[in-house]
Design a protein around this motif. Structure first.
Motif, short mmCIF file in Angstrom:
data_model
loop_
_atom_site.label_atom_id
_atom_site.label_comp_id
_atom_site.label_asym_id
_atom_site.label_seq_id
_atom_site.Cartn_x
_atom_site.Cartn_y
_atom_site.Cartn_z
N VAL A 408 1.17 -1.16 0.04
CA VAL A 408 0.26 0.18 -0.36
C VAL A 408 0.94 0.79 0.12
O VAL A 408 1.58 1.23 1.10
CB VAL A 408 -1.17 0.12 1.25
CG1 VAL A 408 -1.91 1.08 1.27
CG2 VAL A 408 -1.59 -0.72 1.36
N ILE A 414 -3.28 0.36 -3.43
CA ILE A 414 -3.10 -0.51 -3.61
C ILE A 414 -1.63 -1.09 -4.96
O ILE A 414 -2.21 -0.54 -6.50
CB ILE A 414 -3.45 -1.80 -3.83
CG1 ILE A 414 -4.58 -2.41 -2.74
CG2 ILE A 414 -3.45 -3.77 -4.12
CD1 ILE A 414 -5.81 -3.31 -2.63
N THR A 518 -3.33 -7.60 1.82
CA THR A 518 -2.72 -5.83 2.21
C THR A 518 -2.95 -6.01 3.49
O THR A 518 -1.50 -5.70 3.89
CB THR A 518 -3.12 -4.58 1.75
OG1 THR A 518 -4.46 -4.46 2.48
CG2 THR A 518 -3.10 -4.37 0.17
#
Length: 701
Positions: A408, A414, A518
């Motif tokens: 990130v 992203i 993430t």
């Protein structure tokens, strides 16, 4: 100028007189001649006259020219003074008979003079004179460079004098007159020796003369020569030397003065004053190479150089090495290297070409063919002291799996990095495509320098549309293609490992290779933790539902949970996330002794335990009885009776103590009667009249 205006006026008068005589028809001839020599030599500072006496004709005009320039104009017997330019009035004077007198004549008046005499009715006549003005020659000296240098372009001897005008200069060397030729050139006030040599040394003299004086001057000239071509030798003389040998180099040459010697190894000066001999003791390979002796004539600065190459052999270091590279992903370039050694090793790939070779570091480019895929190519390395070889095998890419890494950025967007690497020799080059279209570098897609990584910036995680990505790994021998889709956040291989005390558990998990993740939420169901003193965020909550106790980044694959109650049961799971997108939870992992029981359940269990034990005791007795009856029937004595009964009776007391019969876990004893029976005996049933008591005792044993 005024004298020019006067000259024009007199010219008009002269033309008028000529016109009058022409109208009268008179015809006479006018002749003018010099009263003395026409070539006049004079000493500077004295008076001299150019005599042209003329008389007997009125209105006779006289014009004197110095070269082409009028310097004096006068009409003989005229009361008007002669017209002489102002810069000549101190020197020039016209006599009454028209002659030109020079008063204290300077050197600058050497020239050709012309007199023009015009008489009315007789025309014009000319006379020409040459005046040379000399000075007395005094104090002549010779000068030159300190030495003549053999081989130089020129050497010049020059004379100088206090005063004088030279009419003739004559040069002599060792008493012999010098004439201008290919070796000597007599120039103004100098003698030039062209390309002087050592034979030009000697005494030089110059003789200067003019009509009024003569002088001579002498000078000794020394010619510097050398050094001649040096003679450079090694002692002892050998084609090459080995490490540890000793030798010396000598360098000699003729020259005057005697040349000095300087030694150099390559570009490095060894010393300024080593003399004509250079001693080399215990020579090493680093001392092999080009040695140069320089001989210098310190006066002429002439130098001579001579070089000799010393060869010192040494084996190459280590072993030869081979590798292969791709050229534009089309051809193969094989490399072979064997470092060190003197001389460098000769290298060649005989399997590829028997015509190409190199020294020390060699490469050969060939067209990639199927025959080279998996083929071992040998590099042959040859050195005067040793031989070696190395092998290299080129191979096409093998099958591979892509790997996905998710990060990130600072803008909470992203970035997905896809890594495709296939084992190949030479290294495979990766090309990327999306949905059948090639992917190129831009704001959204960035391909790494080695092409193995594709970075997708600002990846859209809101919908996770299925998109096919393809990476192709290729080298000149072939390629491998892998097509895949990026997956939603997911978990695989979830496990937990508690410590011995049961107070800490380490949770570990994996994610599928193409899953975009993430971060992870670590969730727990169970009683509150005992304390909360770790750096990780662990929250308390109720035990009837899952609650998040930790947040872990996407790169982490484990988490430690502290402060567990070893007497309590906990359940854990991991939630994968891609920013706000939540994936499927992992499987649930249970930690602890088990589920707790209610009071009535515990009472029911307590009441049921005696009943269960009684039931088990009765069941065991029933089973024992069944087994006993079965054994009793199976161990009945068979025919012949007397033998079986006798054996059974004799064996009973000594085999097994009676108390072992109560051991529950033992196997029953083997039927030794049956083992010793013949086939006919095992097939015949016992007679009905045999008493059962002995058989019962034997069976019991």
């Amino acid at each position: 100028m005024m004298w020019l205006e006067e000259f024009r006026r007199l010219s008009k008068v002269f033309l008028a007189i000529v016109l009058i005589f022409a109208l009268q028809g008179a015809h006479t001839e006018l002749l003018v001649s010099a009263a003395g020599p026409t070539e006049v030599n004079a000493v500077a500072g004295r008076n001299v006259t150019l005599a042209t006496p003329f008389s007997g004709a009125p209105d006779t005009s006289v014009i004197w020219l110095m070269g082409d320039v009028p310097v004096a104009i006068w009409i003989i017997d005229s009361l008007t003074p002669a017209n002489i330019p102002e810069n000549h009035t101190d020197v020039l004077k016209i006599e009454p008979n028209g002659s030109l007198t020079f008063v204290n004549v300077p050197l600058g008046y050497s020239s050709n003079y012309t007199v023009e005499v015009t008489v009315s009715g007789l025309g014009k006549s000319l006379a020409t004179f040459t005046l040379r003005v000399f000075e007395i020659i005094q104090n002549v000296t010779l000068s030159s460079a300190k030495f003549a240098v053999e081989g130089a372009d020129r050497f010049t001897l020059s004379y100088s004098m206090l005063q004088g005008v030279v009419e003739r200069q004559t040069w002599f060397v060792n008493g012999t007159e010098i004439n201008t030729n290919s070796h000597y050139s007599v120039e103004k006030q100098s003698l030039v020796i062209l390309r002087p040599n050592r034979r030009d040394a000697g005494q030089y003299m110059v003789s200067l003369t003019n009509p009024f004086s003569s002088e001579t001057a002498h000078m000794n000239v020394a010619v510097l020569y050398g050094p001649d071509d040096p003679k450079l030798e090694a002692h002892p003389a050998q084609p090459f030397y080995e490490s540890g040998d000793s030798l010396n180099l000598s360098c000699e040459a003729e020259g005057f003065p005697k040349p000095t010697v300087k030694w150099a190894f390559g570009d490095q000066t060894l010393s300024e004053s080593l003399g004509q001999v250079l001693n080399l003791t215990n020579i090493q390979t680093s001392q092999g190479g080009n040695y140069t002796c320089t001989l210098l004539n310190n006066e002429s600065k002439e130098e001579r150089h001579k070089s000799i190459i010393l060869k010192v052999y040494e084996r190459p270091s280590g072993s030869s090495m081979c590798y292969v590279q791709s050229v534009n992903n089309v051809t193969l370039q094989y490399y072979c290297r064997w470092a060190g050694g003197t001389p460098e090793a000769q290298l060649s790939f005989l399997a590829l070409s028997n015509m190409s070779s190199g020294a020390g570091n060699f490469s050969l480019t060939v067209t990639a063919t199927d025959d080279l895929d998996g083929k071992t190519v040998t590099c042959q390395a040859f050195h005067p002291l040793e031989q070696d070889k190395c092998n290299i095998t080129a191979s096409s890419p093998v099958k591979f799996l892509p790997a996905v890494k998710t990060t990130v950025d600072a803008d909470d967007k992203i970035a997905v990095t896809i890594h495709c690497v296939s084992e190949a020799t030479p290294q495979a080059v990766v090309s990327w495509s999306k949905g059948g279209e090639a992917v190129t570098n831009g704001s959204t897609y960035q391909i790494s320098t080695d092409t193995t990584q594709l970075k997708i910036s600002d990846y859209n995680v809101t919908s996770f549309h299925l998109q096919n990505y393809t990476c192709v790994c290729s080298n000149p021998l072939g390629s491998q293609k892998r097509e895949f889709q990026l997956r939603r956040p997911s978990i695989s291989d979830f496990s937990g490992l508690p410590n011995q005390e049961g107070t800490v558990v380490r949770l570990s998990w994996e994610v599928p290779p193409t899953s975009v993740v993430t971060g992870f939420d670590i969730q727990m169901k169970g009683p509150d933790l005992v304390t909360d003193n770790s750096n990780d965020t662990q929250t308390r909550g109720s035990s009837d539902k899952f609650r998040t106790i930790q947040h872990r980044p996407g790169s982490v694959r484990s988490a430690d949970i502290f402060n567990l109650d070893p007497k309590s049961t906990y359940r854990f799971r991991v939630i994968p996330k891609a920013l706000m997108i939540v994936g499927e939870p992992s499987e649930i992992h249970r930690i602890g002794p088990g589920e707790g029981l209610s009071g009535p359940a515990i009472a029911g269990i307590a009441a049921g335990i005696p009943c269960s034990l009684l039931f088990l005791l009765l069941l065991g007795g029933f089973i024992y009885l069944c087994v006993y009856c079965h054994k009793n029937r199976s161990r009945q004595t068979r025919y012949p009776v007397s033998r079986a009964v006798e054996k059974a009776i004799t064996i009973q007391p000594d085999t097994i103590p009676p108390h072992n019969l109560l051991t529950g876990g033992l196997k029953s004893l083997p039927d030794y009667n049956r083992l010793q029976q013949t086939p006919s005996e095992r097939s015949v049933a016992l007679p009905s009249f045999v008493p059962p008591a002995p058989v019962r005792v034997a069976t019991t044993v």
